[in-house]
Scaffold this motif. Structure first.
Motif, PDB file in Angstrom:
ATOM      1  N   ASP A 151       0.930  -1.003   0.126  1.00  0.00           N
ATOM      2  CA  ASP A 151       0.004  -0.006   0.204  1.00  0.00           C
ATOM      3  C   ASP A 151       0.938   1.226  -0.245  1.00  0.00           C
ATOM      4  O   ASP A 151       0.355   2.191  -0.645  1.00  0.00           O
ATOM      5  CB  ASP A 151      -0.996  -0.081   1.177  1.00  0.00           C
ATOM      6  CG  ASP A 151      -1.764  -1.249   1.353  1.00  0.00           C
ATOM      7  OD1 ASP A 151      -2.023  -1.846   0.130  1.00  0.00           O
ATOM      8  OD2 ASP A 151      -2.149  -1.586   2.404  1.00  0.00           O
ATOM      9  N   ARG A 182       1.346   3.315  -4.099  1.00  0.00           N
ATOM     10  CA  ARG A 182       0.252   2.713  -4.808  1.00  0.00           C
ATOM     11  C   ARG A 182      -1.112   3.048  -4.115  1.00  0.00           C
ATOM     12  O   ARG A 182      -2.115   2.929  -4.571  1.00  0.00           O
ATOM     13  CB  ARG A 182       0.429   1.113  -4.466  1.00  0.00           C
ATOM     14  CG  ARG A 182      -0.148   0.104  -5.311  1.00  0.00           C
ATOM     15  CD  ARG A 182       0.277  -1.246  -5.031  1.00  0.00           C
ATOM     16  NE  ARG A 182       1.681  -1.515  -5.517  1.00  0.00           N
ATOM     17  CZ  ARG A 182       1.747  -1.627  -6.789  1.00  0.00           C
ATOM     18  NH1 ARG A 182       0.978  -1.692  -7.678  1.00  0.00           N
ATOM     19  NH2 ARG A 182       3.186  -1.791  -7.219  1.00  0.00           N
ATOM     20  N   ARG A 183      -1.191   3.157  -2.843  1.00  0.00           N
ATOM     21  CA  ARG A 183      -2.575   3.601  -2.163  1.00  0.00           C
ATOM     22  C   ARG A 183      -3.139   4.751  -2.849  1.00  0.00           C
ATOM     23  O   ARG A 183      -4.175   4.869  -3.152  1.00  0.00           O
ATOM     24  CB  ARG A 183      -2.292   3.645  -0.720  1.00  0.00           C
ATOM     25  CG  ARG A 183      -3.450   4.073   0.089  1.00  0.00           C
ATOM     26  CD  ARG A 183      -3.276   4.332   1.555  1.00  0.00           C
ATOM     27  NE  ARG A 183      -3.005   3.033   2.328  1.00  0.00           N
ATOM     28  CZ  ARG A 183      -4.100   2.366   2.714  1.00  0.00           C
ATOM     29  NH1 ARG A 183      -5.237   2.671   2.518  1.00  0.00           N
ATOM     30  NH2 ARG A 183      -3.508   1.342   3.162  1.00  0.00           N
ATOM     31  N   SER A 184      -2.214   5.707  -2.960  1.00  0.00           N
ATOM     32  CA  SER A 184      -2.628   7.014  -3.449  1.00  0.00           C
ATOM     33  C   SER A 184      -3.155   6.849  -5.000  1.00  0.00           C
ATOM     34  O   SER A 184      -3.993   7.495  -5.344  1.00  0.00           O
ATOM     35  CB  SER A 184      -1.770   8.232  -3.324  1.00  0.00           C
ATOM     36  OG  SER A 184      -0.737   7.851  -3.933  1.00  0.00           O
ATOM     37  N   PHE A 224      -4.324   4.336  -6.487  1.00  0.00           N
ATOM     38  CA  PHE A 224      -5.553   3.433  -6.751  1.00  0.00           C
ATOM     39  C   PHE A 224      -6.546   4.153  -6.106  1.00  0.00           C
ATOM     40  O   PHE A 224      -7.774   4.037  -6.608  1.00  0.00           O
ATOM     41  CB  PHE A 224      -5.545   1.972  -6.354  1.00  0.00           C
ATOM     42  CG  PHE A 224      -4.409   1.361  -7.407  1.00  0.00           C
ATOM     43  CD1 PHE A 224      -4.699   1.213  -8.523  1.00  0.00           C
ATOM     44  CD2 PHE A 224      -3.351   0.775  -6.803  1.00  0.00           C
ATOM     45  CE1 PHE A 224      -3.836   0.587  -9.511  1.00  0.00           C
ATOM     46  CE2 PHE A 224      -2.608   0.216  -7.488  1.00  0.00           C
ATOM     47  CZ  PHE A 224      -2.911  -0.120  -8.896  1.00  0.00           C
ATOM     48  N   ARG A 225      -6.269   4.941  -4.903  1.00  0.00           N
ATOM     49  CA  ARG A 225      -7.529   5.897  -4.566  1.00  0.00           C
ATOM     50  C   ARG A 225      -7.931   6.887  -5.606  1.00  0.00           C
ATOM     51  O   ARG A 225      -9.233   7.265  -5.908  1.00  0.00           O
ATOM     52  CB  ARG A 225      -6.920   6.746  -3.329  1.00  0.00           C
ATOM     53  CG  ARG A 225      -8.241   7.301  -2.683  1.00  0.00           C
ATOM     54  CD  ARG A 225      -7.699   8.054  -1.502  1.00  0.00           C
ATOM     55  NE  ARG A 225      -7.322   7.131  -0.218  1.00  0.00           N
ATOM     56  CZ  ARG A 225      -6.025   7.302   0.090  1.00  0.00           C
ATOM     57  NH1 ARG A 225      -5.086   7.964  -0.368  1.00  0.00           N
ATOM     58  NH2 ARG A 225      -5.781   6.474   1.070  1.00  0.00           N
ATOM     59  N   ASN A 253      -8.966  -5.681  -3.284  1.00  0.00           N
ATOM     60  CA  ASN A 253      -8.966  -4.012  -3.312  1.00  0.00           C
ATOM     61  C   ASN A 253      -7.398  -3.728  -3.537  1.00  0.00           C
ATOM     62  O   ASN A 253      -6.628  -3.937  -2.823  1.00  0.00           O
ATOM     63  CB  ASN A 253      -9.190  -3.604  -2.097  1.00  0.00           C
ATOM     64  CG  ASN A 253      -9.114  -2.049  -1.806  1.00  0.00           C
ATOM     65  OD1 ASN A 253      -8.738  -1.478  -2.614  1.00  0.00           O
ATOM     66  ND2 ASN A 253      -9.518  -1.587  -0.543  1.00  0.00           N
ATOM     67  N   GLN A 263      -5.656  -1.079  -3.250  1.00  0.00           N
ATOM     68  CA  GLN A 263      -5.163  -0.434  -2.071  1.00  0.00           C
ATOM     69  C   GLN A 263      -4.840  -1.185  -0.851  1.00  0.00           C
ATOM     70  O   GLN A 263      -3.640  -0.912  -0.087  1.00  0.00           O
ATOM     71  CB  GLN A 263      -6.483   0.502  -1.813  1.00  0.00           C
ATOM     72  CG  GLN A 263      -6.751   1.493  -2.938  1.00  0.00           C
ATOM     73  CD  GLN A 263      -7.723   2.711  -2.452  1.00  0.00           C
ATOM     74  OE1 GLN A 263      -7.533   3.109  -0.961  1.00  0.00           O
ATOM     75  NE2 GLN A 263      -8.764   2.899  -3.065  1.00  0.00           N
ATOM     76  N   LYS A 264      -5.443  -2.289  -0.671  1.00  0.00           N
ATOM     77  CA  LYS A 264      -5.101  -3.157   0.459  1.00  0.00           C
ATOM     78  C   LYS A 264      -5.213  -4.606   0.012  1.00  0.00           C
ATOM     79  O   LYS A 264      -6.277  -5.095   0.143  1.00  0.00           O
ATOM     80  CB  LYS A 264      -5.948  -2.859   1.505  1.00  0.00           C
ATOM     81  CG  LYS A 264      -5.394  -3.531   3.045  1.00  0.00           C
ATOM     82  CD  LYS A 264      -6.286  -3.108   4.006  1.00  0.00           C
ATOM     83  CE  LYS A 264      -5.789  -3.533   5.423  1.00  0.00           C
ATOM     84  NZ  LYS A 264      -4.663  -3.147   5.715  1.00  0.00           N
TER      85      LYS A 264
END
Length: 475
Positions: free
Chosen positions: A12, A22-24, A26-27, A190, A192-193
């Motif tokens: 993430d 990667r989190r930002s 896919f957000r 998901n 993001q996670k």
């Protein structure tokens, strides 16, 4: 799908090139899925697995065709792929791949598992480039033809429907040529996670972010020679691809210093692109990128040239992946770049025979199929299958075979190293995912062929040998 793995926080938060996490990423993207599609119609080969109304079979030498999972000494593999229709370019090499694999000792002489030798039958199912048909064929393969193992290849339009059925009906499946985010979201994961572990299916390919990260180094290099205002004209349609790229590309490229001049989200099939071309010209954009349907790109690019929009480098996604796409546009595609997930210049070897990528490419051309097609990489579907099948006591035990897929580790494979046991976020961003990074290729005026795809950038895949100098589309 209740099987879970421990949270992968490193996935993430690990930054991609340019500093975006990667989190930002896919957000920003919402579902985080980019659809790879298109490709000009290419007629399937005249023998072997040319698409039939439902399926056709190829059986190992000396083996009798049977009912698949019901036969104690026969393994049946079902391959669901587009051999006709708008996505046929993706399936064009599949007949060649099947012939190559079935000639290997491992498949020709039968697969040894649990002390027994099993003949191998491969049943081919042509989706005709239909999403609905892909799902129906998966049900047929599982419920009527009793396959032990499934393959699904070439675009989310093909793979996702098959993956859904495989998970629901409990049949092992190996997938290729689909952005991992699309495959993962479809199965309930998901990005993001990425904690979800699909029970029956694994895949190998690249992700949406890899396309942006493949294009930016080429812009940098052209910009260093010819000037770089870091403005990129981006023609993204109002469809699944365009919406994903509209979200993902800015998130990846902004940290690299690039600003996207986004077009209006235009409808597929648009015939007049004057307004967006005028926008790009007025903004003085140095570079161009897009993700259109192939016919739309032909119209768009022709009008761009007529109206005087000539970017220093054009980098396209979804189109010009295959030689026939390029030939159809003639000299208009000189020095347009795109991505390639497999090229003959990769140093990989077949885990079955030791054959090299150059040798397979040469055999493809010698078979009268012309320039190599990127989906020769589908060979690795069989390499993964062989590794899993030979590790189980009973290849008809679908739960055991599915579990064995997650233990496959191939230091060498035609598509590149595959290791489903790894938790490295860069190479394995989610359970069941193995990344095979792309290179940058450019269509240039050729010597052997009128147009040739030259490997001009290997930033994401340094193992690939460069075969040409990156040229400006317009200087």
């Amino acid at each position: 799908m209740t099987d879970q793995t421990p949270p992968r926080d490193s996935n993430d938060s690990q930054p991609l090139a340019g500093g975006v996490s990667r989190r930002s990423l896919f957000r920003a993207a919402g579902v985080g899925a980019a659809v790879v599609g298109g490709g000009a119609f290419l007629e399937a080969c005249s023998t072997g697995i040319q698409g039939a109304s439902s399926s056709s079979s190829s059986t190992a030498s000396g083996a009798a065709t049977g009912s698949g999972g019901g036969s104690s000494k026969e393994i049946t593999i079902g391959w669901i792929h587009p051999l006709t229709g708008s996505l046929a370019g993706f399936g064009y090499p599949d007949n060649f791949v099947l012939q190559q694999v079935m000639a290997t000792p491992q498949f020709k002489n039968g697969i040894k598992a649990g002390g027994s030798t099993y003949t191998v039958t491969v049943k081919s199912y042509d989706t005709q480039s239909s999403v609905t048909r892909a799902g129906s064929l998966a049900k047929q393969a599982i419920q009527q033809d009793n396959v032990d193992l499934l393959f699904a290849s070439s675009t989310p339009e093909t793979v996702n429907a098959v993956a859904s059925e495989a998970e629901t009906l409990g049949t092992p499946l190996v997938c290729s040529n689909i952005p991992w985010e699309s495959w993962y979201v479809n199965l309930g994961g998901n990005p993001q996670k990425p904690t979800l572990k699909p029970k029956y299916t694994v895949m190998y390919f690249l992700g949406a972010e890899h396309l942006a990260l493949a294009f930016a180094p080429m812009w940098d290099r052209i910009g260093a020679k010819y000037g770089n205002n870091h403005k990129v004209a981006a023609a993204f349609p109002n469809d699944a691809d365009g919406n994903a790229f509209r979200a993902v590309f800015p998130a990846v490229l902004k940290p690299l210093g690039y600003t996207l001049d986004l077009s209006t989200a235009y409808p597929d099939g648009l015939t007049n692109y004057t307004s967006m071309i005028s926008q790009f010209k007025s903004n003085g954009d140095d570079f161009f990128t897009n993700v259109p349907l192939p016919p739309d790109f032909a119209t768009m690019w022709t009008q761009a040239l007529q109206q005087g929009f000539k970017p220093k480098l054009a980098t396209v996604a979804k189109v010009l992946l295959f030689p026939t796409d390029a030939y159809a546009m003639g000299s208009k595609v000189y020095n347009i770049a795109t991505d390639a997930w497999w090229v003959p210049e990769l140093p990989w070897h077949s885990s079955l025979t030791g054959e090299t990528c150059p040798q397979l490419a040469a055999a493809y051309t010698a078979a009268g199929l012309g320039q190599p097609n990127q989906n020769i990489s589908n060979y690795t579907l069989f390499e993964i299958a062989y590794a899993a099948l030979t590790s189980v006591d009973n290849p008809h035990d679908k739960a055991a075979l599915a579990a064995a897929l997650y233990q496959v580790k191939l230091p060498e494979a035609v598509a590149g190293p595959i290791d489903y046991t790894s938790t490295n976020a860069k190479t394995n961003p989610a359970p069941g995912v193995a990344i095979t990074p792309p290179v940058g290729i450019q269509w240039q005026k050729g010597t052997t062929y009128p147009l040739e795809a030259k490997v001009v950038d290997n930033t994401l895949q340094p193992n690939a040998k460069l075969t040409g100098d990156l040229m400006p589309t317009f200087s």
